[in-house]
Design a protein around this motif. Structure first.
Motif, PDB file in Angstrom:
ATOM      1  N   GLY A  83      38.947  17.590  40.231  1.00 43.92           N
ATOM      2  CA  GLY A  83      39.884  18.351  39.495  1.00 43.92           C
ATOM      3  C   GLY A  83      41.276  17.699  39.689  1.00 43.92           C
ATOM      4  N   HIS A  84      42.324  18.391  38.942  1.00 45.15           N
ATOM      5  CA  HIS A  84      43.798  17.864  39.144  1.00 45.15           C
ATOM      6  C   HIS A  84      44.316  18.541  40.455  1.00 45.15           C
ATOM      7  CE1 HIS A  84      43.746  16.835  34.975  1.00 45.15           C
ATOM      8  NE2 HIS A  84      43.443  18.032  34.467  1.00 45.15           N
ATOM      9  N   GLU A  85      43.515  19.743  40.965  1.00 47.90           N
ATOM     10  CA  GLU A  85      44.130  20.240  42.354  1.00 47.90           C
ATOM     11  C   GLU A  85      43.945  19.280  43.299  1.00 47.90           C
ATOM     12  OE1 GLU A  85      39.957  21.404  41.512  1.00 47.90           O
ATOM     13  OE2 GLU A  85      41.725  21.389  40.301  1.00 47.90           O
ATOM     14  N   THR A  86      42.619  18.687  43.278  1.00 46.10           N
ATOM     15  CA  THR A  86      42.406  17.591  44.516  1.00 46.10           C
ATOM     16  C   THR A  86      43.350  16.489  44.239  1.00 46.10           C
ATOM     17  OG1 THR A  86      40.010  18.271  44.126  1.00 46.10           O
ATOM     18  CG2 THR A  86      40.407  16.188  45.120  1.00 46.10           C
ATOM     19  N   VAL A  87      43.617  16.077  43.099  1.00 47.17           N
ATOM     20  CA  VAL A  87      44.428  14.642  43.249  1.00 47.17           C
ATOM     21  C   VAL A  87      45.904  15.133  43.556  1.00 47.17           C
ATOM     22  CG1 VAL A  87      45.736  13.086  41.510  1.00 47.17           C
ATOM     23  CG2 VAL A  87      43.361  13.822  41.074  1.00 47.17           C
ATOM     24  N   ALA A  88      46.714  16.446  42.947  1.00 43.72           N
ATOM     25  CA  ALA A  88      47.479  16.893  43.610  1.00 43.72           C
ATOM     26  C   ALA A  88      47.658  17.195  45.217  1.00 43.72           C
ATOM     27  CB  ALA A  88      48.052  18.094  42.732  1.00 43.72           C
ATOM     28  N   ALA A  89      46.555  17.662  45.716  1.00 45.23           N
ATOM     29  CA  ALA A  89      47.020  17.852  47.136  1.00 45.23           C
ATOM     30  C   ALA A  89      46.575  16.229  48.128  1.00 45.23           C
ATOM     31  CB  ALA A  89      45.709  18.732  47.473  1.00 45.23           C
ATOM     32  N   LEU A  90      45.574  15.782  47.516  1.00 46.14           N
ATOM     33  CA  LEU A  90      45.482  14.256  48.157  1.00 46.14           C
ATOM     34  C   LEU A  90      46.912  13.680  47.909  1.00 46.14           C
ATOM     35  CD1 LEU A  90      43.763  12.416  49.564  1.00 46.14           C
ATOM     36  CD2 LEU A  90      42.723  11.717  47.333  1.00 46.14           C
ATOM     37  N   THR A  91      47.530  13.762  46.856  1.00 43.07           N
ATOM     38  CA  THR A  91      48.643  12.794  46.968  1.00 43.07           C
ATOM     39  C   THR A  91      49.810  13.402  47.687  1.00 43.07           C
ATOM     40  OG1 THR A  91      48.257  12.420  44.509  1.00 43.07           O
ATOM     41  CG2 THR A  91      50.506  12.135  45.074  1.00 43.07           C
ATOM     42  N   ALA A  92      50.098  14.855  47.660  1.00 44.35           N
ATOM     43  CA  ALA A  92      50.818  15.246  48.647  1.00 44.35           C
ATOM     44  C   ALA A  92      50.618  14.865  50.152  1.00 44.35           C
ATOM     45  CB  ALA A  92      51.094  16.909  48.601  1.00 44.35           C
ATOM     46  N   ALA A  93      49.461  14.879  50.400  1.00 47.40           N
ATOM     47  CA  ALA A  93      48.796  14.530  51.821  1.00 47.40           C
ATOM     48  C   ALA A  93      49.411  13.275  52.136  1.00 47.40           C
ATOM     49  CB  ALA A  93      47.673  14.858  51.973  1.00 47.40           C
ATOM     50  N   CYS A  94      48.908  12.346  51.347  1.00 46.22           N
ATOM     51  CA  CYS A  94      49.493  10.984  51.402  1.00 46.22           C
ATOM     52  C   CYS A  94      51.036  10.625  51.712  1.00 46.22           C
ATOM     53  CB  CYS A  94      48.940   9.874  50.209  1.00 46.22           C
ATOM     54  SG  CYS A  94      47.180  10.103  50.093  1.00 46.22           S
ATOM     55  N   MET A  95      51.722  11.582  50.833  1.00 44.64           N
ATOM     56  CA  MET A  95      53.175  11.386  50.839  1.00 44.64           C
ATOM     57  C   MET A  95      53.519  11.575  52.276  1.00 44.64           C
ATOM     58  SD  MET A  95      54.253   9.903  48.210  1.00 44.64           S
ATOM     59  CE  MET A  95      56.145  10.457  48.150  1.00 44.64           C
ATOM     60  N   GLU A  96      52.999  12.588  52.961  1.00 46.15           N
ATOM     61  CA  GLU A  96      53.504  13.266  54.319  1.00 46.15           C
ATOM     62  C   GLU A  96      53.035  12.135  55.184  1.00 46.15           C
ATOM     63  OE1 GLU A  96      55.041  15.903  55.032  1.00 46.15           O
ATOM     64  OE2 GLU A  96      55.195  16.851  53.383  1.00 46.15           O
ATOM     65  N   VAL A  97      51.812  11.474  54.926  1.00 41.69           N
ATOM     66  CA  VAL A  97      51.423  10.515  55.924  1.00 41.69           C
ATOM     67  C   VAL A  97      52.366   9.300  55.771  1.00 41.69           C
ATOM     68  CG1 VAL A  97      49.435   8.768  56.300  1.00 41.69           C
ATOM     69  CG2 VAL A  97      49.111  11.104  55.951  1.00 41.69           C
ATOM     70  N   ARG A  98      52.733   8.891  54.605  1.00 38.07           N
ATOM     71  CA  ARG A  98      53.680   7.664  54.397  1.00 38.07           C
ATOM     72  C   ARG A  98      54.805   7.877  54.981  1.00 38.07           C
ATOM     73  NH1 ARG A  98      55.016   4.274  49.584  1.00 38.07           N
ATOM     74  NH2 ARG A  98      55.818   3.255  51.547  1.00 38.07           N
ATOM     75  N   GLY A  99      55.381   9.131  54.905  1.00 39.35           N
ATOM     76  CA  GLY A  99      56.868   9.390  55.470  1.00 39.35           C
ATOM     77  C   GLY A  99      56.674   9.394  57.118  1.00 39.35           C
ATOM     78  N   ALA A 100      55.412   9.367  57.727  1.00 40.44           N
ATOM     79  CA  ALA A 100      55.511   9.785  59.101  1.00 40.44           C
ATOM     80  C   ALA A 100      55.079   8.416  59.753  1.00 40.44           C
ATOM     81  CB  ALA A 100      54.420  10.714  59.247  1.00 40.44           C
ATOM     82  N   VAL A 101      54.402   7.240  59.159  1.00 46.39           N
ATOM     83  CA  VAL A 101      54.009   6.023  59.888  1.00 46.39           C
ATOM     84  C   VAL A 101      54.562   4.972  58.766  1.00 46.39           C
ATOM     85  CG1 VAL A 101      52.238   7.137  61.220  1.00 46.39           C
ATOM     86  CG2 VAL A 101      51.715   6.189  58.867  1.00 46.39           C
ATOM     87  N   ASP A 102      54.625   3.613  59.261  1.00 35.94           N
ATOM     88  CA  ASP A 102      54.992   2.627  58.650  1.00 35.94           C
ATOM     89  C   ASP A 102      53.636   1.754  58.566  1.00 35.94           C
ATOM     90  OD1 ASP A 102      57.701   2.952  58.967  1.00 35.94           O
ATOM     91  OD2 ASP A 102      57.709   2.121  60.791  1.00 35.94           O
ATOM     92  N   VAL A 103      52.377   1.730  58.830  1.00 39.89           N
ATOM     93  CA  VAL A 103      51.474   1.162  58.743  1.00 39.89           C
ATOM     94  C   VAL A 103      50.927   1.265  57.112  1.00 39.89           C
ATOM     95  CG1 VAL A 103      50.505   1.272  61.085  1.00 39.89           C
ATOM     96  CG2 VAL A 103      49.605   2.789  59.416  1.00 39.89           C
ATOM     97  N   PRO A 104      50.129   0.078  56.790  1.00 35.89           N
ATOM     98  CA  PRO A 104      49.746   0.419  55.251  1.00 35.89           C
ATOM     99  C   PRO A 104      48.565   1.579  55.245  1.00 35.89           C
ATOM    100  CG  PRO A 104      49.534  -1.965  56.198  1.00 35.89           C
ATOM    101  CD  PRO A 104      49.889  -0.878  57.148  1.00 35.89           C
ATOM    102  N   ILE A 105      48.743   2.159  54.162  1.00 30.77           N
ATOM    103  CA  ILE A 105      47.516   3.031  53.771  1.00 30.77           C
ATOM    104  C   ILE A 105      46.668   2.957  52.448  1.00 30.77           C
ATOM    105  CG2 ILE A 105      49.047   4.974  55.090  1.00 30.77           C
ATOM    106  CD1 ILE A 105      49.348   6.034  52.184  1.00 30.77           C
ATOM    107  N   GLY A 106      45.540   3.484  52.541  1.00 26.94           N
ATOM    108  CA  GLY A 106      44.789   3.493  51.413  1.00 26.94           C
ATOM    109  C   GLY A 106      44.071   4.854  51.166  1.00 26.94           C
ATOM    110  N   ILE A 107      43.362   4.902  50.179  1.00 20.87           N
ATOM    111  CA  ILE A 107      42.917   6.329  49.451  1.00 20.87           C
ATOM    112  C   ILE A 107      41.270   5.872  49.161  1.00 20.87           C
ATOM    113  CG2 ILE A 107      43.144   7.964  47.909  1.00 20.87           C
ATOM    114  CD1 ILE A 107      45.973   7.253  49.128  1.00 20.87           C
TER     115      ILE A 107
END
Length: 283
Positions: A83-107
């Motif tokens: 669902g859209h709700e999963t994509v939205a929450a996963l995106t928000a979580a990844c943005m928080e992680v990206r803002g906290a660390v410098d290492v590359p991230i994947g999904i």
């Protein structure tokens, strides 16, 4: 099916993403997200805060990359029902992680949500997505799942996300291989390369199950792509597996008491990376 050795050569995706040989990628297993049966109205700020804590523990410990996964959304939806709700929450979580660390991230978006994962990766600047069923069909826990590659590669082109690498499992976990039982693991690796994956993953039977050296060797026998370990790595297994593999994704062993739903344990991160450093030195 053409031999992978006659396919056009591709740049090494691991070299493009990581600055070290044989990178180690830690997993953030997100808590249940809205829409999932086990979501219990936890404040999303708390979900994101837990992910950030794990990300910082991994990064501070020297991990080379982080993959974010909606691991607690069991039972997982089929790809067409994510669902859209999963994509939205996963995106928000990844943005928080990206803002906290410098290492590359994947999904990773389970189950087999290649297209949702690509959408999130494009939005947050992730470097790769992991897809469990990339080529062929499998009888998975969610039922019969078809190859994600044909639609996902067209979607990746449509959203101009060609710089997002595809990490694809071969001889996938969590399910039966009855449909592909007449074809060797090497042949299935060739299929994944022919369907334009960038990195292939040799894995155990389920989360935390050890990957056998034989599995790595058989995947390697069918591809020119990098091959990494996808589950069950521990310090004791590093010497043998890193002699054959080009890196690893490790989640459960790095958690407190070795349980994937627990927080990341900095002592376990240190122990694993110490073993990896020794293996890199002799490889």
């Amino acid at each position: 099916m053409p031999n992978p050795k006659v396919l056009p050569a591709k740049p090494n995706a691991l070299d493009a993403i990581f600055s070290v040989r044989k990178p180690v990628i830690g997993v953030i297993h997100l808590r249940s997200l809205p829409g999932a049966p086990r979501y219990d109205r936890e404040a999303m700020t708390d979900v994101y805060a837990a992910a950030v804590r794990d990300a910082k523990t991994l990064a501070d410990g020297g991990i080379d990359g982080i993959i974010v996964e909606n691991a607690s959304d069991m039972p997982f939806s089929r790809p067409e029902h994510i669902g859209h709700e999963t994509v939205a929450a996963l995106t928000a979580a990844c943005m928080e992680v990206r803002g906290a660390v410098d290492v590359p991230i994947g999904i990773t978006c389970v189950a087999n949500g290649a297209i949702p994962a690509l959408a999130v990766a494009k939005a947050v600047g992730a470097k790769w997505v992991r897809v469990n069923q990339w080529a062929n069909a499998y009888v998975a826990n969610e039922g019969l799942l078809n190859a994600a590659a044909p639609e996902a590669m067209r979607y990746r082109a449509m959203i101009d996300a060609r710089d997002v690498a595809i990490f694809a499992d071969v001889h996938v976990k969590f399910g039966a291989h009855a449909i592909t039982a007449d074809r060797s693991i090497a042949e299935q690796a060739t299929d994944a390369e022919w369907f334009d994956a960038d990195v292939l993953i040799a894995t155990g039977a389920r989360t935390g199950s050890p990957t056998e050296r034989r599995e790595v060797d058989e995947v390697r026998g069918g591809t020119n792509l990098p091959v990494i370990v996808g589950s069950g790595l521990s310090p004791e297994q590093v010497p043998q597996l890193f002699a054959a593999a080009d890196g690893a994704i490790i989640g459960q062993w790095l958690k407190e008491d070795g349980l994937w739903w627990n927080p990341v344990d900095p002592r376990r991160v240190a122990a694993l990376l110490e073993a990896v450093a020794k293996a890199r030195g002799v490889a």
